[in-house]
Write a protein that holds these residues in place. Structure first.
Motif, PDB file in Angstrom:
ATOM      1  N   LEU A  29       1.057  -1.062  -0.102  1.00 52.86           N
ATOM      2  CA  LEU A  29       0.142  -0.257  -0.133  1.00 52.86           C
ATOM      3  C   LEU A  29       0.970   1.150   0.098  1.00 52.86           C
ATOM      4  O   LEU A  29       0.582   2.214  -0.779  1.00 52.86           O
ATOM      5  N   THR A  30       1.843   1.102   0.830  1.00 52.90           N
ATOM      6  CA  THR A  30       2.849   2.302   0.767  1.00 52.90           C
ATOM      7  C   THR A  30       3.543   2.418  -0.485  1.00 52.90           C
ATOM      8  O   THR A  30       3.587   3.728  -0.805  1.00 52.90           O
ATOM      9  N   ASN A  31       3.885   1.605  -1.228  1.00 55.87           N
ATOM     10  CA  ASN A  31       4.676   1.903  -2.434  1.00 55.87           C
ATOM     11  C   ASN A  31       3.625   2.445  -3.553  1.00 55.87           C
ATOM     12  O   ASN A  31       3.723   3.192  -4.269  1.00 55.87           O
ATOM     13  N   PHE A  32       2.360   1.793  -3.368  1.00 53.84           N
ATOM     14  CA  PHE A  32       1.358   2.404  -4.280  1.00 53.84           C
ATOM     15  C   PHE A  32       1.130   3.593  -4.159  1.00 53.84           C
ATOM     16  O   PHE A  32       1.150   4.570  -5.071  1.00 53.84           O
ATOM     17  N   ALA A  33       0.825   4.439  -2.809  1.00 53.58           N
ATOM     18  CA  ALA A  33       0.607   5.470  -2.366  1.00 53.58           C
ATOM     19  C   ALA A  33       1.877   6.500  -2.845  1.00 53.58           C
ATOM     20  O   ALA A  33       1.693   7.524  -3.372  1.00 53.58           O
ATOM     21  N   ASP A  34       3.333   6.095  -2.740  1.00 52.19           N
ATOM     22  CA  ASP A  34       4.290   6.697  -3.040  1.00 52.19           C
ATOM     23  C   ASP A  34       4.408   7.154  -4.528  1.00 52.19           C
ATOM     24  O   ASP A  34       5.051   7.958  -4.883  1.00 52.19           O
ATOM     25  N   HIS A  35       3.828   6.336  -5.368  1.00 53.47           N
ATOM     26  CA  HIS A  35       3.906   6.272  -6.760  1.00 53.47           C
ATOM     27  C   HIS A  35       2.675   6.991  -7.483  1.00 53.47           C
ATOM     28  O   HIS A  35       2.564   7.165  -8.447  1.00 53.47           O
ATOM     29  N   ALA A  36       1.649   7.125  -6.549  1.00 52.94           N
ATOM     30  CA  ALA A  36       0.362   7.718  -7.273  1.00 52.94           C
ATOM     31  C   ALA A  36       0.360   9.246  -6.682  1.00 52.94           C
ATOM     32  O   ALA A  36      -0.113   9.306  -5.553  1.00 52.94           O
ATOM     33  N   ASP A  37       0.733   9.852  -7.494  1.00 52.21           N
ATOM     34  CA  ASP A  37       0.743  11.475  -7.069  1.00 52.21           C
ATOM     35  C   ASP A  37      -0.628  12.200  -6.833  1.00 52.21           C
ATOM     36  O   ASP A  37      -0.704  13.099  -5.737  1.00 52.21           O
ATOM     37  N   ASP A  38      -1.749  11.489  -7.316  1.00 53.20           N
ATOM     38  CA  ASP A  38      -2.885  12.234  -7.296  1.00 53.20           C
ATOM     39  C   ASP A  38      -4.021  11.383  -6.319  1.00 53.20           C
ATOM     40  O   ASP A  38      -5.022  11.682  -6.306  1.00 53.20           O
ATOM     41  N   MET A  39      -3.511  10.522  -5.615  1.00 48.47           N
ATOM     42  CA  MET A  39      -4.203   9.804  -4.459  1.00 48.47           C
ATOM     43  C   MET A  39      -3.431   9.669  -3.290  1.00 48.47           C
ATOM     44  O   MET A  39      -2.193   9.210  -3.223  1.00 48.47           O
ATOM     45  N   SER A  40      -4.113   9.637  -2.181  1.00 51.65           N
ATOM     46  CA  SER A  40      -3.510   9.704  -0.900  1.00 51.65           C
ATOM     47  C   SER A  40      -3.414   8.320  -0.199  1.00 51.65           C
ATOM     48  O   SER A  40      -4.198   7.280  -0.710  1.00 51.65           O
ATOM     49  N   HIS A  41      -2.610   8.278   0.580  1.00 52.09           N
ATOM     50  CA  HIS A  41      -2.411   6.887   1.543  1.00 52.09           C
ATOM     51  C   HIS A  41      -3.616   6.470   2.064  1.00 52.09           C
ATOM     52  O   HIS A  41      -4.046   5.320   1.706  1.00 52.09           O
ATOM     53  N   ASP A  42      -4.466   7.453   2.387  1.00 56.79           N
ATOM     54  CA  ASP A  42      -5.644   6.963   3.267  1.00 56.79           C
ATOM     55  C   ASP A  42      -6.729   6.489   2.224  1.00 56.79           C
ATOM     56  O   ASP A  42      -7.562   5.595   2.562  1.00 56.79           O
ATOM     57  N   ALA A  43      -6.791   6.973   0.866  1.00 61.46           N
ATOM     58  CA  ALA A  43      -7.691   6.901   0.193  1.00 61.46           C
ATOM     59  C   ALA A  43      -7.543   5.481  -0.614  1.00 61.46           C
ATOM     60  O   ALA A  43      -8.382   4.582  -0.784  1.00 61.46           O
ATOM     61  N   ILE A  44      -6.328   5.327  -0.732  1.00 59.60           N
ATOM     62  CA  ILE A  44      -5.951   3.873  -1.304  1.00 59.60           C
ATOM     63  C   ILE A  44      -6.195   2.854  -0.237  1.00 59.60           C
ATOM     64  O   ILE A  44      -6.612   1.667  -0.456  1.00 59.60           O
ATOM     65  N   ASN A  45      -6.060   3.004   1.038  1.00 59.22           N
ATOM     66  CA  ASN A  45      -6.064   2.117   2.272  1.00 59.22           C
ATOM     67  C   ASN A  45      -7.606   1.793   2.330  1.00 59.22           C
ATOM     68  O   ASN A  45      -8.025   0.529   2.377  1.00 59.22           O
ATOM     69  N   ARG A  46      -8.539   2.929   2.277  1.00 61.74           N
ATOM     70  CA  ARG A  46      -9.945   2.721   2.117  1.00 61.74           C
ATOM     71  C   ARG A  46     -10.425   1.882   0.948  1.00 61.74           C
ATOM     72  O   ARG A  46     -11.312   0.827   1.200  1.00 61.74           O
ATOM     73  N   PHE A  47      -9.612   1.876  -0.378  1.00 62.74           N
ATOM     74  CA  PHE A  47     -10.333   1.460  -1.372  1.00 62.74           C
ATOM     75  C   PHE A  47      -9.813  -0.155  -1.241  1.00 62.74           C
ATOM     76  O   PHE A  47     -10.795  -1.254  -1.488  1.00 62.74           O
ATOM     77  N   LEU A  48      -8.601  -0.539  -0.644  1.00 60.52           N
ATOM     78  CA  LEU A  48      -8.203  -2.009  -0.592  1.00 60.52           C
ATOM     79  C   LEU A  48      -9.112  -2.459   0.506  1.00 60.52           C
ATOM     80  O   LEU A  48      -9.230  -3.739   0.462  1.00 60.52           O
ATOM     81  N   ARG A  49      -9.529  -1.813   1.302  1.00 59.30           N
ATOM     82  CA  ARG A  49     -10.349  -2.620   2.584  1.00 59.30           C
ATOM     83  C   ARG A  49     -11.694  -2.630   2.045  1.00 59.30           C
ATOM     84  O   ARG A  49     -12.143  -3.692   2.403  1.00 59.30           O
ATOM     85  N   ASP A  50     -12.227  -1.792   1.263  1.00 61.73           N
ATOM     86  CA  ASP A  50     -13.592  -1.905   1.016  1.00 61.73           C
ATOM     87  C   ASP A  50     -13.929  -2.590  -0.391  1.00 61.73           C
ATOM     88  O   ASP A  50     -15.157  -3.340  -0.442  1.00 61.73           O
ATOM     89  N   GLU A  51     -13.052  -2.746  -1.304  1.00 63.57           N
ATOM     90  CA  GLU A  51     -13.002  -3.135  -2.599  1.00 63.57           C
ATOM     91  C   GLU A  51     -13.150  -4.788  -2.535  1.00 63.57           C
ATOM     92  O   GLU A  51     -12.212  -5.250  -1.881  1.00 63.57           O
ATOM     93  N   LYS A  52     -13.863  -5.426  -3.428  1.00 63.90           N
ATOM     94  CA  LYS A  52     -13.826  -6.747  -3.449  1.00 63.90           C
ATOM     95  C   LYS A  52     -13.520  -7.357  -4.547  1.00 63.90           C
ATOM     96  O   LYS A  52     -14.020  -7.228  -5.929  1.00 63.90           O
TER      97      LYS A  52
END
Length: 115
Positions: A29-52
């Protein structure tokens, strides 16, 4: 004058699948957030937690990008990393470990490779 701050973009399935395709080693998750300039760490975390994300959805997004050859194969693996003493890490949870043959407190790491 108030400065208007743009809200971070919400990740999509396409964003996540593209990240998995271009990041063959580090799928955190941290690597994804580090390389996604337009997405926050928290937004990616919520996506991975909620998305099936089912295996079919991932395959449907990458099928056309994989060249089939008679001697080749694609391997996907998930590994549970034991984090028994890391209760404050957000993604650590109780889950089944085939290696331990039972429930452990751990963190899931997914990986893929092609031969």
């Amino acid at each position: 004058m108030r400065q208007v701050v743009a809200m971070p973009k919400r990740p999509s399935r396409l964003d996540y699948c593209q990240y998995l395709l271009v990041s063959p080693i580090n799928h955190t998750l941290t690597n994804f957030a580090d390389h996604a300039d337009d997405m926050s760490h928290d937004a990616i975390n919520r996506f991975l937690r909620d998305e099936k994300m089912t295996p079919y959805l991932v395959w449907d997004n990458v099928r056309d990008l994989i060249a089939a050859v008679p001697t080749g194969c694609v391997v996907f693996d998930d590994t549970i990393i034991d984090k028994d003493f890391s209760h404050k890490i957000e993604l650590v949870r109780r889950q089944y470990s085939g290696n331990a043959h039972g429930i452990i407190i751990g963190l899931t790491q997914n990986s893929s490779s092609k031969a």
